[in-house]
Write a protein that holds these residues in place. Sequence first.
Motif, PDB file in Angstrom:
ATOM      1  N   ILE A 136      12.993   3.562   8.671  1.00  0.00           N
ATOM      2  CA  ILE A 136      12.057   2.957   7.727  1.00  0.00           C
ATOM      3  C   ILE A 136      12.099   1.437   7.828  1.00  0.00           C
ATOM      4  O   ILE A 136      13.129   0.846   8.143  1.00  0.00           O
ATOM      5  CB  ILE A 136      12.356   3.399   6.283  1.00  0.00           C
ATOM      6  N   ALA A 137      10.953   0.814   7.542  1.00  0.00           N
ATOM      7  CA  ALA A 137      10.831  -0.640   7.516  1.00  0.00           C
ATOM      8  C   ALA A 137       9.834  -1.007   6.431  1.00  0.00           C
ATOM      9  O   ALA A 137       9.552  -0.196   5.540  1.00  0.00           O
ATOM     10  CB  ALA A 137      10.421  -1.159   8.883  1.00  0.00           C
ATOM     11  N   ASP A 138       9.271  -2.209   6.497  1.00  0.00           N
ATOM     12  CA  ASP A 138       8.471  -2.693   5.370  1.00  0.00           C
ATOM     13  C   ASP A 138       7.233  -1.850   5.097  1.00  0.00           C
ATOM     14  O   ASP A 138       6.949  -1.483   3.946  1.00  0.00           O
ATOM     15  CB  ASP A 138       8.088  -4.159   5.570  1.00  0.00           C
ATOM     16  N   LYS A 139       6.489  -1.471   6.137  1.00  0.00           N
ATOM     17  CA  LYS A 139       5.256  -0.712   5.901  1.00  0.00           C
ATOM     18  C   LYS A 139       5.557   0.712   5.439  1.00  0.00           C
ATOM     19  O   LYS A 139       4.884   1.252   4.553  1.00  0.00           O
ATOM     20  CB  LYS A 139       4.399  -0.688   7.174  1.00  0.00           C
ATOM     21  N   SER A 140       6.557   1.336   6.033  1.00  0.00           N
ATOM     22  CA  SER A 140       6.882   2.700   5.633  1.00  0.00           C
ATOM     23  C   SER A 140       7.397   2.749   4.199  1.00  0.00           C
ATOM     24  O   SER A 140       7.048   3.654   3.426  1.00  0.00           O
ATOM     25  CB  SER A 140       7.908   3.317   6.592  1.00  0.00           C
ATOM     26  N   ILE A 141       8.201   1.758   3.803  1.00  0.00           N
ATOM     27  CA  ILE A 141       8.670   1.720   2.417  1.00  0.00           C
ATOM     28  C   ILE A 141       7.508   1.452   1.469  1.00  0.00           C
ATOM     29  O   ILE A 141       7.414   2.046   0.390  1.00  0.00           O
ATOM     30  CB  ILE A 141       9.778   0.666   2.242  1.00  0.00           C
ATOM     31  N   GLU A 142       6.617   0.561   1.871  1.00  0.00           N
ATOM     32  CA  GLU A 142       5.468   0.281   1.010  1.00  0.00           C
ATOM     33  C   GLU A 142       4.613   1.535   0.813  1.00  0.00           C
ATOM     34  O   GLU A 142       4.125   1.800  -0.298  1.00  0.00           O
ATOM     35  CB  GLU A 142       4.618  -0.847   1.600  1.00  0.00           C
ATOM     36  N   LYS A 143       4.446   2.318   1.872  1.00  0.00           N
ATOM     37  CA  LYS A 143       3.687   3.569   1.731  1.00  0.00           C
ATOM     38  C   LYS A 143       4.367   4.513   0.733  1.00  0.00           C
ATOM     39  O   LYS A 143       3.718   5.120  -0.121  1.00  0.00           O
ATOM     40  CB  LYS A 143       3.561   4.254   3.097  1.00  0.00           C
TER      41      LYS A 143
END
Length: 554
Positions: A136-143
């Motif tokens: 996980i990274a920023d976009k996946s966490i934001e999703k």
Amino acid sequence: MATALSKHFGSDVSLVEEGSGRVVASKDRIGLPRRQSPDTVEPATERECEVLEEIETILKGGPERGHEKLEQIGKLFVRERIDRLFDEILFEDGTFANYEAEENLATDAIVTGAGVINDRKVFFAANDYTVKAGTIADKSIEKLVRMQEHAIEAKAPIVYLIDSSGGRIDVQSTFYADRYHGGKQFYNQCIMSGRVPQIAIMYGPNFAGTAYQPVFSDYLIMVRDISAMAIASPRMVEMVTGTETSIDDLGSPDMHARHTGSVDIVVDDEAEAAGTVHDLLEYLPQNYSQQPPQVSGRRPAEDPTAVDTIIPDEPNAPYDVHRLIDHLVDEESFLELKPEFAPEMITGLARIDGRPIGVIANQPEVKSGAIYPDSSLKGAGFIWQCDAYNIPLLYLCDSPGYMVGEQIEREGILQKGRKLVYATSCATVPKVSVFVRKGYGAATYAMASPAFDTDSTLALPSSEIAVMGPKAAVNAVYANKLADIDDPEQRAQREKELREEYREDIDIHKLASEMVVDELVPPRDLRAEIANRFEMYDGKEKHRPDRKHGAMLF
């Protein structure tokens, strides 16, 4: 039908009326409904085709090596996993997340959206292991965070399909400590707790951050042989402590089932995992403001008129309380939770006449049904969850009390034991307590005696309610006087007389006469008594004194 066929064949499907050739329904291969006039299907424009091709590429997931690894492990691709769980996918968000990255980061390794399970609308977040091992990274966490916020506002359950190797350490500066990423998912899970059901399924080894996500959920399902969770990987443990270990020793499903109680249900494969989610949702409401779904009632698996035949006359003789449960609840309705953890306390969801209830029962077959620190925590957590989601509680008391001893004290029997009493006290759902055989000491309180705002306290003729059992009581009060009797036969005779006198004082008929219990029930009528009381208490309102929250944290 169009949806099912499109999924099966992996291509566009149109249902055409025989004779006229009129298209009556259609579905494209990526699962998105197509709008069209009743009689025609407009061909896709060039730019539509371009987007559709891009979507088709993204939906294939990560590079081929990721899919090959899944095959080697024997796991499903994330989209197959989602299709197995959901009857229909309503929408997906963030399909193009990180689309312009130099490497293949399809959906940024997490698929999020909403769908339907048994006519229930449910949100989901599912790691794609083919993309950087589901990291996980920023976009996946934001999703994930966005989907949690949708669940909070829509008051709908959320299912986490967890299969991740953790955070991408090489890009941690963009998500780890940021206000709107990083820990926000765990903050949201805490805020969601008790508002909407959160169900987690683990399909692989998860460490650190992705191991917190499942334990912050209400219910956790782990797939045997392929899943595990721990606060650190074996390599990290060895680096920090110098101790060699393995994934299984650190956090296998069996370890958590027996020793930590972190997992509610261990299943053998992915199909069983999906079925278990369906089963759980059948007992849970959509959110805290609704009632659990009711279904048509069924007779118990065992004859309810034969309850008395399974309860031994001797107060300390062992028997399996599962047999009693089978005589009381609807057939095949008992879904036991944490069965291998602290097995001296049984917890599970069931139905009586189609009404969901939570069952908490002492298990005389294990440690005589005594209450230990772990069983206190197990029972308290279960009561807390049932109360949060409006599930009435049935207590089946047959316990000699809280366990004693030096080691037990070091394990925190007082500190942890109070939490079972606390949860019982705070619960506002209907509570029916049945004293099956013995209720000694503080076990009487923990198992919802009348003082704890219990709606009905029922007793069977086999039951005894007392500070302690006859043997312990006589020894505590008359030990010195008995020791003064030199003749062993006279001493034994006197001890027997004292026990009989004590037993007369705690006789259940006397307690019923003094209205210590609400009703002394013939065992053959117990199921009917319980069912009628839960029906009558349906919708009953209870209130506790105003406060911010209690201070006995679980």
